[in-house]
Write an enzyme that holds these catalytic residues in place. Structure first.
Site, PDB file in Angstrom:
ATOM      1  CG  ASN A   9     -16.075  -8.228   7.838  1.00  0.00           C
ATOM      2  OD1 ASN A   9     -14.868  -8.459   7.829  1.00  0.00           O
ATOM      3  ND2 ASN A   9     -16.856  -8.525   8.876  1.00  0.00           N
ATOM      4  CE  LYS A  11     -18.088 -12.061   8.416  1.00  0.00           C
ATOM      5  NZ  LYS A  11     -19.187 -12.656   9.169  1.00  0.00           N
ATOM      6  CG  HIS A  97     -18.347  -8.008  13.117  1.00  0.00           C
ATOM      7  ND1 HIS A  97     -18.676  -9.302  13.452  1.00  0.00           N
ATOM      8  CD2 HIS A  97     -18.774  -7.814  11.854  1.00  0.00           C
ATOM      9  CE1 HIS A  97     -19.279  -9.868  12.417  1.00  0.00           C
ATOM     10  NE2 HIS A  97     -19.360  -8.983  11.434  1.00  0.00           N
ATOM     11  CD  GLU A  99     -18.136 -12.810  12.605  1.00  0.00           C
ATOM     12  OE1 GLU A  99     -17.066 -12.376  12.142  1.00  0.00           O
ATOM     13  OE2 GLU A  99     -19.091 -13.140  11.874  1.00  0.00           O
ATOM     14  CD  GLU A 169     -22.818  -6.362  10.510  1.00  0.00           C
ATOM     15  OE1 GLU A 169     -22.750  -6.663   9.316  1.00  0.00           O
ATOM     16  OE2 GLU A 169     -21.938  -6.675  11.326  1.00  0.00           O
ATOM     17  N   GLY A 175     -24.256 -14.374   8.556  1.00  0.00           N
ATOM     18  CA  GLY A 175     -23.748 -15.659   8.086  1.00  0.00           C
ATOM     19  C   GLY A 175     -24.744 -16.801   8.157  1.00  0.00           C
ATOM     20  CB  SER A 215     -27.943 -13.195   5.320  1.00  0.00           C
ATOM     21  OG  SER A 215     -27.321 -14.096   6.212  1.00  0.00           O
TER      22      SER A 215
END
Ligand code: PEP
Length: 252
Positions: A9, A11, A97, A99, A169, A175, A215
């Site tokens: 991904n 992003k 996701h 985000e 996730e 991240g 991560s």
């Protein structure tokens, strides 16, 4: 169908020239790799899709989008529909996701609609789920992930679910450099599989691909991918470095 997958991904990273460069550095070595048992999916900014789909087949990877509209078509300025993705030969799309859930207020109803749009257009959703740090600390992580699956996915028929990939996730691992321990990852993946078994039966559960994301890197991928219920990874930061991403692909 259950299979080993590594999905990158990207992003909102890379200009066109930078993307071209990174794509070359990933795709060129990929072409030479024996990937019979592993599928690689690249999810770049969708603006660059054609550059990726043009060379995907000969370089052993598939192309995914990072988002799509929950509407089929019409007056939704700035949106991109599942039918448009399909017409650009995109085969996968991330949905849910963390985000998108957090910064764009995407709720379960909208995510379920996105899943439906994608399946109607023969694109496989990569459905992301995962708990926030406070939810894990409050010991509600199973409840939270269970609800995300019930609300976003479990309206599907068994036949439809067969075209969905799930990515667990944990939000606290995305991240941050903090990876879920192998025990935490295996426990949640087994839980997800057990929910699928309860709703759709054991055969369907055994046939569902469940990726880990958060991560994941060249150092920890081998241990995570060896876990019984982990079928690969959804990779963010480490997918932006060709050497790291290729090492992750070799971790099965
Ligand atoms: C992601 O955003 O899906 C992700 C897993 O990111 P990272 O690998 O950077 O934690």
């Amino acid at each position: 169908m259950r299979r080993n997958i590594v999905a990158g991904n990207w992003k909102m990273n890379k200009t066109f020239e930078e993307a071209d460069d990174l794509l070359f550095n990933i795709a060129d070595p990929l072409k030479e790799m024996d990937l019979d048992l592993t599928q690689v999916i690249l999810c770049p900014p969708v603006l660059y899709a054609e550059m990726f789909t043009d060379i995907a087949l000969e370089n052993n990877f598939s192309v995914g989008a990072q988002n799509c509209s929950n509407h089929a078509e019409g007056a939704y300025t700035g949106e991109i529909s599942a039918a448009m993705l399909k017409s650009m030969d995109i085969e996968y799309c991330l949905v849910g996701h963390s985000e998108r859930r957090k910064y764009f207020n995407e709720d379960s109803k909208m995510l379920a609609e996105k899943v439906d749009q994608l399946l109607e257009n023969a694109i496989s959703p990569i459905f992301c789920c995962g708990e926030a740090l406070e939810e894990r600390e409050a010991n509600t992580h199973f409840e939270v992930v269970g609800k995300q699956l019930y609300d976003g996915l479990f309206h599907l028929t068994a036949e439809e679910l067969d075209n969905v990939i799930i990515a667990y996730e944990p939000v606290w691992a995305i991240g941050t450099g903090k990876t879920a321990s192998p025990e935490q990852a295996q426990e949640m993946h087994a839980f997800i599989r057990s929910l699928i078994a309860k709703k759709y039966g054991q055969d369907i559960a055994d046939d569902t691909t469940i990726l880990y994301g958060g991560s994941c890197n060249a150092k920890n991928a081998k241990e995570l991918f060896a876990l019984k219920d982990v079928d690969g990874g959804l990779i963010g930061g480490a997918s932006l470095k060709a050497e790291d991403f290729l090492a992750i692909i070799k971790s099965f």
